[in-house]
Design a protein around this motif. Sequence first.
Motif, mmCIF file in Angstrom:
data_model
loop_
_atom_site.group_PDB
_atom_site.id
_atom_site.type_symbol
_atom_site.label_atom_id
_atom_site.label_comp_id
_atom_site.label_asym_id
_atom_site.label_seq_id
_atom_site.Cartn_x
_atom_site.Cartn_y
_atom_site.Cartn_z
ATOM 1 N N MET A 1 0.848 -1.198 0.000
ATOM 2 C CA MET A 1 0.000 0.000 0.000
ATOM 3 C C MET A 1 0.875 1.236 0.000
ATOM 4 O O MET A 1 1.881 1.314 0.714
ATOM 5 N N ASP A 2 0.537 2.209 -0.854
ATOM 6 C CA ASP A 2 1.262 3.482 -0.894
ATOM 7 C C ASP A 2 0.661 4.419 0.142
ATOM 8 O O ASP A 2 -0.521 4.767 0.088
ATOM 9 N N ASN A 3 1.479 4.851 1.110
ATOM 10 C CA ASN A 3 0.968 5.710 2.180
ATOM 11 C C ASN A 3 0.863 7.171 1.774
ATOM 12 O O ASN A 3 0.172 7.940 2.431
ATOM 13 N N THR A 4 1.585 7.529 0.736
ATOM 14 C CA THR A 4 1.537 8.915 0.269
ATOM 15 C C THR A 4 1.261 8.958 -1.226
ATOM 16 O O THR A 4 1.662 8.055 -1.970
ATOM 17 N N LEU A 5 0.582 10.009 -1.632
ATOM 18 C CA LEU A 5 0.318 10.217 -3.055
ATOM 19 C C LEU A 5 0.425 11.708 -3.341
ATOM 20 O O LEU A 5 -0.275 12.516 -2.729
ATOM 21 N N TYR A 6 1.335 12.045 -4.246
ATOM 22 C CA TYR A 6 1.546 13.441 -4.623
ATOM 23 C C TYR A 6 1.108 13.663 -6.067
ATOM 24 O O TYR A 6 1.512 12.920 -6.963
ATOM 25 N N VAL A 7 0.292 14.670 -6.268
ATOM 26 C CA VAL A 7 -0.101 15.088 -7.610
ATOM 27 C C VAL A 7 0.598 16.413 -7.880
ATOM 28 O O VAL A 7 0.339 17.421 -7.218
ATOM 29 N N GLU A 8 1.528 16.403 -8.849
ATOM 30 C CA GLU A 8 2.300 17.596 -9.185
ATOM 31 C C GLU A 8 1.772 18.211 -10.478
ATOM 32 O O GLU A 8 1.405 17.498 -11.410
ATOM 33 N N VAL A 9 1.761 19.528 -10.510
ATOM 34 C CA VAL A 9 1.322 20.257 -11.697
ATOM 35 C C VAL A 9 2.476 21.119 -12.187
ATOM 36 O O VAL A 9 2.958 21.995 -11.454
ATOM 37 N N HIS A 10 2.937 20.844 -13.402
ATOM 38 C CA HIS A 10 3.994 21.628 -14.039
ATOM 39 C C HIS A 10 3.362 22.369 -15.216
ATOM 40 O O HIS A 10 2.726 21.737 -16.079
ATOM 41 N N ILE A 11 3.548 23.680 -15.261
ATOM 42 C CA ILE A 11 2.899 24.482 -16.304
ATOM 43 C C ILE A 11 3.912 25.395 -16.976
ATOM 44 O O ILE A 11 4.747 26.016 -16.304
ATOM 45 N N LEU A 12 3.850 25.460 -18.296
ATOM 46 C CA LEU A 12 4.559 26.480 -19.064
ATOM 47 C C LEU A 12 3.511 27.418 -19.653
ATOM 48 O O LEU A 12 2.587 26.965 -20.339
ATOM 49 N N GLN A 13 3.664 28.693 -19.364
ATOM 50 C CA GLN A 13 2.651 29.661 -19.781
ATOM 51 C C GLN A 13 3.304 30.988 -20.138
ATOM 52 O O GLN A 13 4.097 31.521 -19.361
ATOM 53 N N LEU A 184 -6.368 24.927 16.232
ATOM 54 C CA LEU A 184 -7.036 25.450 15.041
ATOM 55 C C LEU A 184 -6.183 25.313 13.786
ATOM 56 O O LEU A 184 -6.644 25.594 12.687
ATOM 57 N N ASN A 185 -4.921 24.911 13.954
ATOM 58 C CA ASN A 185 -4.039 24.801 12.798
ATOM 59 C C ASN A 185 -4.470 23.661 11.878
ATOM 60 O O ASN A 185 -4.893 22.603 12.332
ATOM 61 N N VAL A 186 -4.349 23.902 10.580
ATOM 62 C CA VAL A 186 -4.631 22.896 9.561
ATOM 63 C C VAL A 186 -3.427 22.819 8.634
ATOM 64 O O VAL A 186 -3.031 23.828 8.043
ATOM 65 N N ASP A 187 -2.816 21.651 8.524
ATOM 66 C CA ASP A 187 -1.669 21.482 7.631
ATOM 67 C C ASP A 187 -2.136 21.576 6.183
ATOM 68 O O ASP A 187 -3.053 20.850 5.768
ATOM 69 N N ALA A 188 -1.500 22.426 5.417
ATOM 70 C CA ALA A 188 -1.883 22.610 4.020
ATOM 71 C C ALA A 188 -1.595 21.348 3.219
ATOM 72 O O ALA A 188 -0.561 20.700 3.399
ATOM 73 N N ALA A 189 -2.523 21.010 2.329
ATOM 74 C CA ALA A 189 -2.310 19.871 1.428
ATOM 75 C C ALA A 189 -1.586 20.302 0.167
ATOM 76 O O ALA A 189 -1.100 19.456 -0.589
ATOM 77 N N VAL A 190 -1.503 21.617 -0.066
ATOM 78 C CA VAL A 190 -0.935 22.144 -1.306
ATOM 79 C C VAL A 190 0.279 23.006 -1.016
ATOM 80 O O VAL A 190 0.290 23.790 -0.055
ATOM 81 N N GLN A 191 1.306 22.848 -1.834
ATOM 82 C CA GLN A 191 2.459 23.756 -1.850
ATOM 83 C C GLN A 191 2.564 24.353 -3.252
ATOM 84 O O GLN A 191 2.412 23.629 -4.245
ATOM 85 N N LEU A 234 6.574 31.591 -18.332
ATOM 86 C CA LEU A 234 6.741 31.211 -16.935
ATOM 87 C C LEU A 234 6.700 29.693 -16.753
ATOM 88 O O LEU A 234 5.921 29.000 -17.422
ATOM 89 N N TYR A 235 7.518 29.201 -15.830
ATOM 90 C CA TYR A 235 7.381 27.840 -15.333
ATOM 91 C C TYR A 235 6.677 27.920 -13.997
ATOM 92 O O TYR A 235 7.134 28.577 -13.061
ATOM 93 N N ARG A 236 5.516 27.251 -13.896
ATOM 94 C CA ARG A 236 4.716 27.241 -12.681
ATOM 95 C C ARG A 236 4.652 25.820 -12.126
ATOM 96 O O ARG A 236 4.549 24.862 -12.897
ATOM 97 N N TYR A 237 4.709 25.709 -10.806
ATOM 98 C CA TYR A 237 4.730 24.387 -10.183
ATOM 99 C C TYR A 237 3.918 24.392 -8.893
ATOM 100 O O TYR A 237 3.994 25.339 -8.096
ATOM 101 N N ALA A 238 3.126 23.357 -8.705
ATOM 102 C CA ALA A 238 2.415 23.138 -7.443
ATOM 103 C C ALA A 238 2.343 21.643 -7.192
ATOM 104 O O ALA A 238 2.359 20.839 -8.131
ATOM 105 N N VAL A 239 2.266 21.276 -5.924
ATOM 106 C CA VAL A 239 2.124 19.869 -5.564
ATOM 107 C C VAL A 239 1.036 19.736 -4.515
ATOM 108 O O VAL A 239 0.950 20.533 -3.574
ATOM 109 N N LEU A 240 0.193 18.731 -4.697
ATOM 110 C CA LEU A 240 -0.902 18.448 -3.774
ATOM 111 C C LEU A 240 -0.676 17.071 -3.154
ATOM 112 O O LEU A 240 -0.551 16.078 -3.883
ATOM 113 N N GLY A 241 -0.613 17.030 -1.829
ATOM 114 C CA GLY A 241 -0.514 15.755 -1.122
ATOM 115 C C GLY A 241 -1.916 15.202 -0.901
ATOM 116 O O GLY A 241 -2.649 15.686 -0.039
#
Length: 390
Positions: A1-13, A184-191, A234-241
């Motif tokens: 079982m994979d305990n982590t899953l990252y969806v990365e978005v790479h954009i050229l715009q 009240l803190n919430v760890d962000a799922a997105v960077q 631009l090179y744009r990048y984001a990752v969602l856990g």
Amino acid sequence: MDNTLYVEVHILQSVPPSNINRDDSGTPKQAVYGGARRARVSSQAWKRATRIHFASNVPETDRATRTKRISALLAEQLVQSTAKDGTGLTAEQANRLAGTLLEPLGITKSAKKEDQSAYLLFFGKQQLDSLVTLLKGRATELAALSDKDLKEEVSKLPVVTALSTGHPAEVALFGRMVADLKDLNVDAAVQVAHALSTHAVRTEFDYFTAVDDENLEDTGASMIGTVEFNSSTLYRYAVLGVHQLMDNLSSAESTRDTTVRFVDSFARSMPTGYQNSFAHRTLPHLVLITVRTDQPVNLVSAFEQPVTGYNGLATESATRLANELTAVATAWGTRPQRTLATYAVEGHNLTEAFGPSVTFPAVLETLGDLVGHWLTNGTLANDTSQRTNA
């Protein structure tokens, strides 16, 4: 079982002459990378643009808000709710009750404005409704108590729980930090990374004038000024856990839907600085989704040596990105589990690195299927039609 899953978005715009994110002097934000000065759009600017786009497709009652006016908003809710049941609270009573309700949260008041908190708080509108629901129709009764008795009654209510559970998707994605109360803190799922131009840039100046339409005597301008701008690819990048998002939302269906809608909003959004002056809204040349189970990999190193672009910048930038994805996978053995891409640009080795270009809606549909399968089974679907190597 994979305990982590990252969806990365790479954009050229590519964006035309524009000033979509400026510093305190009005200059388009910049950064030095690879020894060259680059155009830059801060992560905060693009996160806000993404959040606004994301919220535009969410029912008003399910949205979040970031504000210093939580006490005033809660007071308004109390007035409205008591008006409906016929008991009725005055604005003064509602403000007193709201302030007491928020005391367990440790939210300090602004030194300048009594009706505002000292800092912005990010919360869901339904979470605010839940604070009113805690009173169970006793708002008028509680408002009539002395300060001491009111605080004692409020201390019995699960106020902190009301704002630390049931997070809307926006809070689950982008997180919340409250220094005064860690519960009240919430760890962000997105960077989100700062967007950088793949090439060196120089700031230019637009000299403009304005004419007084009713002045028929003078031929000169009634106003003159300058606006700084640049243009860039631009090179744009984001990752969602996805694992963190699931932890924040506690619903597989909401996690799958939120993942897809985040990717859609990140790709389509655009910061609005000087938008009326430059009409700079564009769509990306390339959107690449990489799905990983080990660790995120920002591929900005593809552009450490600036693109020169003798025949345009987009094609060479896309080729560089393809080569970097392949090189990183070969050198480090960190190949994405899946790659999905849509691109309207030609370049060397794009199909070999990214897989064939498909429509963006098709990318989102396949991504949703992959995330849904992982959430249900703990592993990615064994779909040989998807790219499994870089």
